[in-house]
Design an enzyme around this catalytic site. Structure first.
Site, mmCIF file in Angstrom:
data_model
loop_
_atom_site.group_PDB
_atom_site.id
_atom_site.type_symbol
_atom_site.label_atom_id
_atom_site.label_comp_id
_atom_site.label_asym_id
_atom_site.label_seq_id
_atom_site.Cartn_x
_atom_site.Cartn_y
_atom_site.Cartn_z
ATOM 1 N N ARG A 6 0.814 -1.214 0.000
ATOM 2 C CA ARG A 6 0.000 0.000 0.000
ATOM 3 C C ARG A 6 0.853 1.272 0.000
ATOM 4 O O ARG A 6 0.396 2.330 -0.409
ATOM 5 C CB ARG A 6 -0.969 -0.009 1.180
ATOM 6 C CG ARG A 6 -2.072 0.999 1.001
ATOM 7 C CD ARG A 6 -3.201 1.000 2.028
ATOM 8 N NE ARG A 6 -3.294 -0.114 2.929
ATOM 9 C CZ ARG A 6 -2.719 -0.137 4.144
ATOM 10 N NH1 ARG A 6 -2.010 0.882 4.556
ATOM 11 N NH2 ARG A 6 -2.883 -1.189 4.912
ATOM 12 N N TYR A 41 -15.809 21.369 -11.914
ATOM 13 C CA TYR A 41 -16.220 20.042 -12.373
ATOM 14 C C TYR A 41 -17.333 19.517 -11.457
ATOM 15 O O TYR A 41 -17.212 19.554 -10.235
ATOM 16 C CB TYR A 41 -14.974 19.153 -12.289
ATOM 17 C CG TYR A 41 -15.125 17.729 -12.739
ATOM 18 C CD1 TYR A 41 -15.392 17.416 -14.067
ATOM 19 C CD2 TYR A 41 -14.929 16.692 -11.838
ATOM 20 C CE1 TYR A 41 -15.484 16.106 -14.469
ATOM 21 C CE2 TYR A 41 -15.014 15.373 -12.241
ATOM 22 C CZ TYR A 41 -15.307 15.082 -13.557
ATOM 23 O OH TYR A 41 -15.389 13.780 -13.951
ATOM 24 N N ASP A 65 -7.612 22.519 -9.549
ATOM 25 C CA ASP A 65 -7.761 21.390 -10.464
ATOM 26 C C ASP A 65 -7.088 21.820 -11.762
ATOM 27 O O ASP A 65 -7.601 22.661 -12.495
ATOM 28 C CB ASP A 65 -9.247 21.082 -10.667
ATOM 29 C CG ASP A 65 -9.469 19.830 -11.515
ATOM 30 O OD1 ASP A 65 -8.597 19.522 -12.354
ATOM 31 O OD2 ASP A 65 -10.513 19.174 -11.345
ATOM 32 N N LYS A 72 -6.835 11.960 -17.994
ATOM 33 C CA LYS A 72 -6.986 12.753 -19.214
ATOM 34 C C LYS A 72 -5.668 12.793 -20.000
ATOM 35 O O LYS A 72 -5.337 11.841 -20.656
ATOM 36 C CB LYS A 72 -7.497 14.147 -18.850
ATOM 37 C CG LYS A 72 -8.694 14.142 -17.881
ATOM 38 C CD LYS A 72 -9.942 13.556 -18.508
ATOM 39 C CE LYS A 72 -11.021 13.184 -17.490
ATOM 40 N NZ LYS A 72 -11.486 14.274 -16.625
HETATM 41 C C1 LIG Z 1 -12.283 14.175 -15.497
HETATM 42 C C2 LIG Z 1 -12.028 15.255 -14.539
HETATM 43 C C3 LIG Z 1 -11.917 14.990 -13.183
HETATM 44 C C4 LIG Z 1 -12.146 13.611 -12.597
HETATM 45 O O1 LIG Z 1 -11.214 12.697 -13.044
HETATM 46 P P1 LIG Z 1 -11.515 11.107 -13.003
HETATM 47 O O2 LIG Z 1 -10.150 10.558 -13.222
HETATM 48 O O3 LIG Z 1 -12.461 10.827 -14.108
HETATM 49 O O4 LIG Z 1 -12.074 10.811 -11.660
HETATM 50 C C5 LIG Z 1 -11.648 16.037 -12.344
HETATM 51 N N1 LIG Z 1 -11.514 17.287 -12.802
HETATM 52 C C6 LIG Z 1 -11.596 17.587 -14.102
HETATM 53 C C7 LIG Z 1 -11.434 18.985 -14.555
HETATM 54 C C8 LIG Z 1 -11.864 16.583 -15.010
HETATM 55 O O5 LIG Z 1 -11.988 16.878 -16.303
#
Ligand SMILES: *Cc1c(COP(=O)(O)O)cnc(C)c1O
Length: 413
Positions: A77, A131, A203, A228
Site C-alpha cells: 500500500r 467540475y 484542479d 486525461k
Molecule cells: C475528469 C475530470 C476529473 C475527474 O477525473 P476522473 O479521473 O475521471 O475521476 C476532475 N476534474 C476535471 C477537470 C476533469 O476533467
C-alpha cells in the site's frame, strides 16, 4: 543488510527530489523525470512490481523498516518503485513542489486533497465553474462533516478577499473551467489567500503542469485527473495531487490514512503516457486552435470558448500565465436547442461522443452548465457543445464538423 536496502539509496519521499531545475526545459524533464538507477537497475523504465507483502530477511531489517516505513519497500500500500517513479516524475514537473500522491481517479485525488486541509467547522470557497463531481463532494460529503462551501464567480480575481470569512481555510480553483472555460486570475487569488493564511488548491487537469505551473504560481495543492492528458490513451483512471512544502506532510498522511493507493500496472501505463505528454500537448494545442479558429468563422456558431483565441474574455490572463493551448474548448451554437444538436453530433465520423478528454481520439459532448451553477448564471441563448481535439488530422476534423453544422442548420429549418 536485507533486500530492502536495494531501494534505500534515494529518498523517495520527494522533498529532496522536488522542484525541477533551470538547466532542463520541460520536454527534457518529461523524458527524464523519475528515472532513478536504484529503481530501474539499468533498464529504461521501472519494472511493474505487483506487490502486497514485502519480505524482510532478519528481525533487524524488519525493525529498521518499522522505524522508517517510507525509506524503502515496506508494504504494497506504500508503493513500490513503479508508483514511486511516477510520483517523482510528477513532482519534478512542478517546480517548487515537495511531493506527489497518486489516487485511483481524479475525483479521489480531489476529495483527498480537500480532506487533508479541512476539518469540521471550516469554510471552503469553491469556484462556481468547477467540475460537477467536485461540487457533489462538497454539497454532500463535506456538508455532512460540518464543512461549509460557498461558491464564487470564476472571474472574481482579487475580489475573493471580500468573500473570506473568519473560518475560511481553503480556496479551490479550476482554471479554465472545464465546461465553460473561464480563466481565473490565480496570482490574485493566491495573494489574497496568502495574506490570510488560507490554503489554495487547483484542479489543473486542463493545462497539466506543462501549460500551467500551479505550484510555481504559489498554489499549495495541484490536482490532476491523470486519466486525461497524462494517461493520454483512454485506458486508465488515475489522479494525482502535487503539494507545496507547507502542506505536503498533511497530504501525505491523510492519503495514507484514507488507504489511497494505485496498482503498479496502472502506474506503469500512466508513466508511459507521461513520456509523450510534451509532444502530444503541442499537437493537441495546435490542432485545437486550428479547429477553434475555423469554427469561429462559421455562421451557425455564435461563440467559441477557447482561452487561446483573442476573442476570449480570459485571453490576456491566459497569455500571461499559461505556456500553451490545450485541446479542450466549447462552442455556443446560434439559436436551437438540444433536439437540433442531435443531427450535428449523431452523424459525426471522427468524433466520439462521451465524457473525459485528453486521449488520442477526438470527442464531442453537448453540455448544460445552467443546470449546475449556483453563484453565477449561464445565460447563453444557444446550446453549448464541448470538443476535445485529438491527434487526428485537423483538416479531417474540420470537414466532419462542417457537415455536422450543415445538418444543424437543416434541423433549425
Ligand atoms: C475528469 C475530470 C476529473 C475527474 O477525473 P476522473 O479521473 O475521471 O475521476 C476532475 N476534474 C476535471 C477537470 C476533469 O476533467
Amino acid at each position: 543488510m536485507g533486500r530492502r536496502c536495494q531501494y534505500a539509496g534515494g529518498d523517495r519521499r520527494g522533498v529532496s527530489a522536488g522542484g525541477g531545475d533551470s538547466e532542463r526545459r520541460p520536454a527534457t524533464v518529461v523524458a527524464q523525470a523519475g528515472r532513478r538507477p536504484e529503481w530501474t537497475h539499468g533498464i529504461v523504465n521501472p519494472p511493474v512490481y505487483r506487490a502486497s507483502t514485502c519480505l524482510f530477511e532478519t528481525l533487524a531489517d524488519l525493525d529498521r523498516a518499522i522505524a522508517d516505513p517510507d525509506a524503502g519497500l515496506y508494504y504494497g500500500r506504500r508503493g513500490t518503485p513503479t508508483q514511486w517513479a511516477l510520483e517523482a516524475a510528477l513532482t519534478e514537473l512542478e517546480p517548487g513542489a515537495a511531493g506527489t500522491k497518486l489516487y485511483p481517479s481524479g475525483v479521489a485525488a480531489i476529495s483527498a486533497a480537500l480532506l487533508s486541509v479541512l476539518k469540521t467547522g471550516d469554510h471552503l470557497l469553491m469556484v462556481d465553474s468547477v467540475y460537477e463531481p467536485t461540487r457533489l463532494f462538497c454539497s454532500r460529503t463535506l456538508r455532512d462533516l460540518g464543512i461549509e462551501t460557498s461558491y464564487y464567480d470564476p472571474t472574481i480575481g482579487a475580489g475573493i478577499a471580500d468573500l473570506i470569512q473568519p473560518n475560511t481555510r481553503a480556496i479551490f480553483m479550476e482554471s479554465p473551467g472545464s465546461l465553460t472555460f473561464e480563466v481565473q486570475d490565480v496570482p490574485a487569488i493566491v495573494a489574497a489567500a496568502k495574506a490570510r493564511g488560507i490554503v489554495t488548491l487547483i484542479d489543473n487537469t486542463w493545462a497539466t503542469p506543462l501549460l500551467f505551473a500551479a505550484i510555481g504560481h504559489g498554489v499549495d495543492l495541484s490536482v490532476q485527473s491523470l486519466t486525461k492528458f497524462v494517461v493520454g490513451h483512454s485506458d486508465v483512471l488515475m489522479g494525482s495531487v502535487t503539494a507545496a512544502p507547507g502542506v505536503w506532510e498533511r497530504l501525505r498522511t491523510t492519503s495514507y490514512r484514507l488507504g489511497q493507493t494505485v496498482s503498479a500496472d496502472d502506474a506503469y501505463l500512466t508513466l508511459r503516457g507521461l513520456r509523450t505528454l510534451h509532444a502530444r500537448m503541442e499537437r493537441h494545442g495546435r490542432s485545437a486552435l486550428e479547429v477553434a479558429r475555423w469554427l469561429e468563422a462559421q455562421p451557425s456558431v455564435a461563440q467559441v470558448l477557447h482561452p487561446g483565441l483573442h476573442t476570449h474574455p480570459g485571453h490576456a490572463i491566459w497569455q500571461r500565465d499559461f505556456h500553451g493551448a490545450s485541446s479542450l474548448f466549447a462552442m455556443i451554437l446560434r439559436e436551437g436547442g438540444r433536439p437540433e444538436t442531435g443531427p450535428l453530433v449523431d452523424g459525426l465520423k471522427h468524433f466520439g461522443m462521451g465524457f473525459s478528454f485528453g486521449g488520442y481520439e477526438s470527442l464531442i459532448l453537448p453540455v448544460e452548465p445552467h443546470t449546475i451553477r449556483t453563484a453565477t448564471r449561464w445565460a447563453a441563448d444557444g446550446p453549448l457543445v464541448r470538443l476535445h481535439i485529438g491527434l487526428e488530422d485537423p483538416g479531417d476534423l474540420i470537414a466532419d464538423l462542417e457537415a455536422g453544422l450543415l445538418r444543424y442548420e437543416t434541423a433549425l429549418g
